[in-house]
Design an enzyme around this catalytic site. Structure first.
Site, short mmCIF file in Angstrom:
data_model
loop_
_atom_site.label_atom_id
_atom_site.label_comp_id
_atom_site.label_asym_id
_atom_site.label_seq_id
_atom_site.Cartn_x
_atom_site.Cartn_y
_atom_site.Cartn_z
N LYS A 92 0.80 -1.22 0.00
CA LYS A 92 0.00 0.00 0.00
C LYS A 92 0.84 1.28 0.00
CE LYS A 92 -4.11 -2.09 2.05
NZ LYS A 92 -3.62 -3.49 1.98
N LYS A 137 -2.35 0.29 9.99
CA LYS A 137 -2.48 -0.88 9.12
C LYS A 137 -1.12 -1.23 8.53
CE LYS A 137 -5.43 1.13 6.28
NZ LYS A 137 -6.32 1.41 5.12
N SER A 144 -8.47 -6.43 5.76
CA SER A 144 -8.46 -5.72 7.05
C SER A 144 -7.72 -6.47 8.16
CB SER A 144 -9.90 -5.43 7.53
OG SER A 144 -10.56 -4.61 6.61
N GLN A 175 -2.99 6.69 9.21
CA GLN A 175 -3.89 7.57 8.47
C GLN A 175 -4.93 8.15 9.42
OE1 GLN A 175 -5.40 4.58 5.77
NE2 GLN A 175 -4.20 5.38 4.06
N VAL A 178 -11.32 8.63 8.55
CA VAL A 178 -12.21 9.50 7.80
C VAL A 178 -13.62 9.36 8.36
CG1 VAL A 178 -13.12 10.08 5.52
CG2 VAL A 178 -10.76 9.26 5.76
N ARG A 220 -22.49 -5.81 1.70
CA ARG A 220 -22.31 -5.00 0.49
C ARG A 220 -23.65 -4.80 -0.20
NH1 ARG A 220 -17.48 -8.78 -2.06
NH2 ARG A 220 -16.86 -9.67 -0.06
N ARG A 254 -9.92 -2.78 -8.95
CA ARG A 254 -10.94 -2.21 -8.07
C ARG A 254 -10.34 -1.05 -7.31
NH1 ARG A 254 -11.71 -5.70 -3.64
NH2 ARG A 254 -11.13 -4.04 -2.19
N GLU A 269 -7.96 2.69 -0.94
CA GLU A 269 -6.98 1.72 -1.42
C GLU A 269 -7.41 1.20 -2.78
OE1 GLU A 269 -6.98 -1.22 1.72
OE2 GLU A 269 -8.25 -2.54 0.53
N GLU A 271 -7.17 -2.49 -5.39
CA GLU A 271 -6.84 -3.91 -5.54
C GLU A 271 -6.65 -4.16 -7.02
OE1 GLU A 271 -6.19 -5.93 -3.23
OE2 GLU A 271 -7.02 -4.97 -1.44
#
EC number: 6.3.3.5
Length: 299
Positions: A92, A137, A144, A175, A178, A220, A254, A269, A271
């Site tokens: 990342k 992270k 996760s 970070q 948010v 989702r 993604r 992030e 993928e």
């Protein structure tokens, strides 16, 4: 057209919800595809025309072994995801490269192994007095794993978390958390050959009490991404191609977005190596993916 290997592993295949619709779509477009376990040493990878990484997600526990595997396979057949992209996308720290290309990303501080964890956390918080919560992270994780949300009053346990990750050899990201994620969640956009296909909404995964929600299917929802989200995601993918000097757009990818305090989308992030593509939430997503693969397999 030769045989295409769809790479997974025995642990991850049961939660690879993309695989069944992708296999069906491959049959529809005339691709002969086989599901293969990257950890199976009996597989003869040279008999495949090309290899697509779908869900080899145990790589997060064995990154060096997985990268060595990718190198070996790249010498006997074609990786649809080329090695420079594999190496870059699995770490990342790519967020800094996106930012350098002008892509809006969550402000990110990277801590290298060997650093003083308490000092790094203390400096991070001192530089952001307006940040009530923050996230720790590893740069080399997925799903996760080892990701935690902390109030700034929990500096000491956060420092211990950072120290543990550094001791394991991982680089660590700090970070700001948010706040909009708690209200709006995130939007994950899927692209094929650089073209937007579909998106989902995903609720907040990092809870204030330290628990982490696993993003199962019922976590989702299908949604259509807004124009500003599509533009930022497309810019992130274009920046990835430009940064790596690739000749073609990425066959799939993604991009996960959240909105900042002003409501503007920014990259959480991406993928790009072995992404879950949420194919079950799109009527034609699997077919579009198979068609993109078929184009890459043409002589």
């Amino acid at each position: 057209m030769g045989i295409l290997a769809l790479v997974t592993d025995a642990v991850s295949l049961p939660i690879d919800y993309d695989m069944p619709p992708l296999l069906e779509a491959c049959r529809t477009v005339g691709i002969t595809a086989e599901v293969c376990d990257w950890e199976d040493e009996t597989v003869d990878w040279s008999r495949f025309e090309a290899v697509v990484f779908r869900s080899p997600w145990t790589w997060a526990e064995r990154q060096a072994e997985f990268l060595a595997f990718c190198e070996r396979v790249s010498h006997v057949t074609r990786l649809i995801t080329p090695m420079p992209l594999v190496r870059w996308a699995l770490d990342k720290r790519y967020l800094a490269d996106l930012a350098a290309h002008g892509v809006p990303v969550i402000p990110t501080t990277v801590i290298a192994p060997g650093s003083d964890a308490p000092a790094a956390v203390r400096d991070f918080l001192a530089a952001r007095p307006e940040t009530p919560e923050f996230v720790v992270k590893p740069t080399d994780g997925c799903y996760s794993k080892d990701v935690q949300r902390y109030a700034r009053s929990l500096e000491e346990p956060a420092s211990r978390h950072v120290a543990r990750l550094l001791a394991n050899g991982s680089h660590v990201i700090l970070q700001p958390y948010v706040e909009s994620v708690d209200r709006q969640g995130e939007t994950d956009l899927t692209f094929f050959d650089g073209v937007y296909s579909h998106a989902i909404h995903k609720g907040a995964m990092l809870m204030q009490d330290g628990t982490v929600h696993v993003p199962t299917l019922d976590f989702r929802q299908a949604r259509d991404a807004d124009e500003d989200q599509r533009a930022v995601a497309a810019a992130a993918l274009a920046a990835s191609v430009a940064h790596l000097g690739l000749d073609l757009p990425l066959v799939c990818g993604r991009v996960d977005l959240v909105r900042d305090a002003d409501g503007s989308p920014m990259v959480l992030e991406m993928e790009l190596c072995e992404p879950s593509l949420n194919l079950t939430f799109s009527e034609d997503g699997a077919l579009r993916f198979a068609q993109a693969l078929a184009e890459r397999l043409k002589p």
